[in-house]
Design an enzyme around this catalytic site. Structure first.
Site, short mmCIF file in Angstrom:
data_model
loop_
_atom_site.label_atom_id
_atom_site.label_comp_id
_atom_site.label_asym_id
_atom_site.label_seq_id
_atom_site.Cartn_x
_atom_site.Cartn_y
_atom_site.Cartn_z
N ASN A 196 -2.28 -6.57 -6.46
CA ASN A 196 -3.49 -6.88 -7.21
C ASN A 196 -3.40 -6.46 -8.68
OD1 ASN A 196 -4.93 -8.40 -5.42
ND2 ASN A 196 -5.88 -6.63 -4.42
N GLY A 209 -11.34 -0.36 -2.72
CA GLY A 209 -10.21 0.30 -2.08
C GLY A 209 -9.04 -0.63 -1.82
N ASP A 210 -9.01 -1.78 -2.50
CA ASP A 210 -7.93 -2.72 -2.18
C ASP A 210 -7.04 -3.06 -3.38
OD1 ASP A 210 -6.70 -4.06 -0.04
OD2 ASP A 210 -7.52 -5.99 -0.70
N MET A 211 -6.98 -2.16 -4.36
CA MET A 211 -6.15 -2.45 -5.54
C MET A 211 -4.70 -2.01 -5.29
SD MET A 211 -7.99 -4.26 -7.38
CE MET A 211 -7.22 -4.35 -9.00
N TYR A 252 0.83 -1.22 0.00
CA TYR A 252 0.00 0.00 0.00
C TYR A 252 0.86 1.27 0.00
CZ TYR A 252 -3.93 -3.01 1.44
OH TYR A 252 -4.89 -3.98 1.50
#
Ligand SMILES: Nc1ncnc2c1ncn2[C@@H]1O[C@H](COP(=O)(O)OP(=O)(O)O)[C@@H](O)[C@H]1O
Ligand SMILES: [Mg+2]
Length: 414
Positions: free
Chosen positions: A306, A300-302, A263
């Site tokens: 990913n 919101g998790d790319m 992140y």
């Protein structure tokens, strides 16, 4: 841990059936990877990772050492969090001992890398049997020897001629991934199935997938088979029609970062710049379409893991099909994008200024990208209205996703 594993000092690294280098554990638990001369001298060598690429296409051959961890490229082949603890327990290795985890799981890794204990060399020879390690208290657990990245519990599976899904003995060898439901968030497999179907409906390249009852998957270890509800089965794009391995790497690997940094440290513009340079303009447009789609559905998790590059010819990077599309906003109020997109992490929509900043950083022309973003937001609303698969969502989740898709389309304005 079995004695022969504990004393292990070197792992051979194979790519597409040939040895490319050795991962060594030195005194003080210093670990390093070095390429073989023959690989370095081969002008037609297959690509292991763009992170080893130096100026002018040369290879960076000066190895870094890492203390108590394998180098980032290899750390990213291993699972994280609960999935790592689960597979480590089933392989009889402590989860933080990455070198030994790689030794145990190295026969079935993401992409086309195979890792074997050096003494057991020969590309495909079985790794030594590891007895449960001293911290494992359950010797009756089935031994599993495969690795997939990510956090969520998942298995590699085979589709039988009858259409049923079976987890092979030992976990290795399947061409599908079965992602099990989460114990924390409801209906994640249904959510992902519907989001992948929606992505397909607007022309995004996604692998074949379907929902399956957890109870209907054959061969799941008992602790996993107890989970209630449905699992998502996804066709693996790093395995060919005959099960052959196709190499891939994710963007944590491309940037030489550990999974914990997925992140941080890089933005979507950094990813876009690599895709433009290595995979071309069409792939870059696809990336921007997927990014705009992620905003549209409130995903919101790319993070860096990913997004992946696939190497169908063994050498040239292409953008892999999309995966892990989940609308996360219904579960996490105030949810934001995983990485910065034109200096914004907003899921309220995409602005023209934001696309301009993103394009400037990636050294791309802004106006065609803005058109892709605006068109994607609109097409997502239209496709959602006609999407038959959305009926498999629980009503409250379906309503929350619908609100997000409409709000994001409204918020994507010049
Ligand atoms: N269809 C697929 N084919 C090949 N590899 C995949 C596919 N889908 C996911 N992966 C790989 O498996 C990893 C975990 O899958 P993902 O769907 O991201 O699960 P999680 O929700 O645990 O992050 C990904 O990071 C990617 O490396
Ligand atoms: Mg993921």
């Amino acid at each position: 841990m079995a004695a022969e594993l504990r004393t292990l000092r070197a792992l051979a690294v194979h790519l597409q059936g040939r040895r490319v280098g050795v991962l060594t554990r030195l005194a003080g638990d210093h670990q390093l990877f070095a390429f073989d001369e023959a690989y370095l001298e081969d002008p037609d060598r297959p690509t292991l990772s763009l992170s080893f690429k130096g100026p002018g296409g040369s290879l960076v051959t000066r190895p870094h050492t890492y203390v108590a961890r394998v180098p980032p490229f290899f750390a990213n082949l291993l699972p994280e969090g609960p999935l790592r603890r689960y597979l480590a327990k089933h392989a009889g290795v402590r989860p933080e001992r990455e070198f030994f985890l790689l030794a145990a799981l190295g026969g079935d890794l993401p992409g086309a890398v195979v890792v074997t204990p050096l003494d057991y060399d020969g590309g495909g020879a079985a790794p030594p049997e590891a007895a449960p390690d001293s911290t494992s208290d359950d010797a009756s657990l089935p031994v599993l020897r495969f690795s997939l990245a990510g956090v969520q519990l998942k298995f590699s599976a085979i589709v039988e001629a009858t259409g049923g899904l079976t987890i092979p003995a030992g976990g290795a060898g399947g061409s599908w991934i079965v992602k099990l439901p989460s114990v924390h968030f409801p209906a994640i497999p249904e959510n992902e199935f519907v989001m992948l179907s929606l992505a397909r409906a607007i022309g995004i390249d996604v692998p074949a997938c379907r929902l399956v009852g957890v109870r209907d998957v054959e061969g799941l270890p008992a602790d996993a088979a107890r989970l209630p509800g449905k699992a998502l089965a996804v066709r693996r794009f790093d395995r060919g029609a005959e099960g052959e391995r196709i190499h891939m790497e994710d963007f944590a690997q491309v940037f030489g970062l550990f999974p914990d940094d997925k992140y941080e440290r890089r933005s979507y513009a950094n990813i876009a710049a690599v895709i433009r340079a290595e995979a071309g303009e069409e792939a870059t447009d696809s990336f921007v379409r997927r990014l705009a789609f992620s905003v549209a559905i409130g995903n919101g998790d790319m993070h860096l893991k990913n997004w992946s590059l696939l190497y169908p010819d063994g050498r040239t990077a292409t953008l892999s099909p999309a995966y892990d599309f989940v609308s996360t906003i219904p579960y996490i109020p105030g949810e934001r994008l995983a990485l910065s997109f034109g200096e914004s992490r907003s899921l309220d929509g995409i602005t023209k200024d934001q696309v301009r900043r993103f394009a400037d950083t990636a050294h791309l022309p802004a106006s065609p990208l803005w058109e892709i973003a605006a068109e994607t937001a609109q097409r997502t609303v239209e496709a959602w209205r006609q999407l038959a698969e959305r009926d498999c969502l629980p009503p409250d989740l379906r309503a929350a996703i619908e609100r997000q898709i409409e709000a994001a389309a409204h918020g994507t304005r010049g």
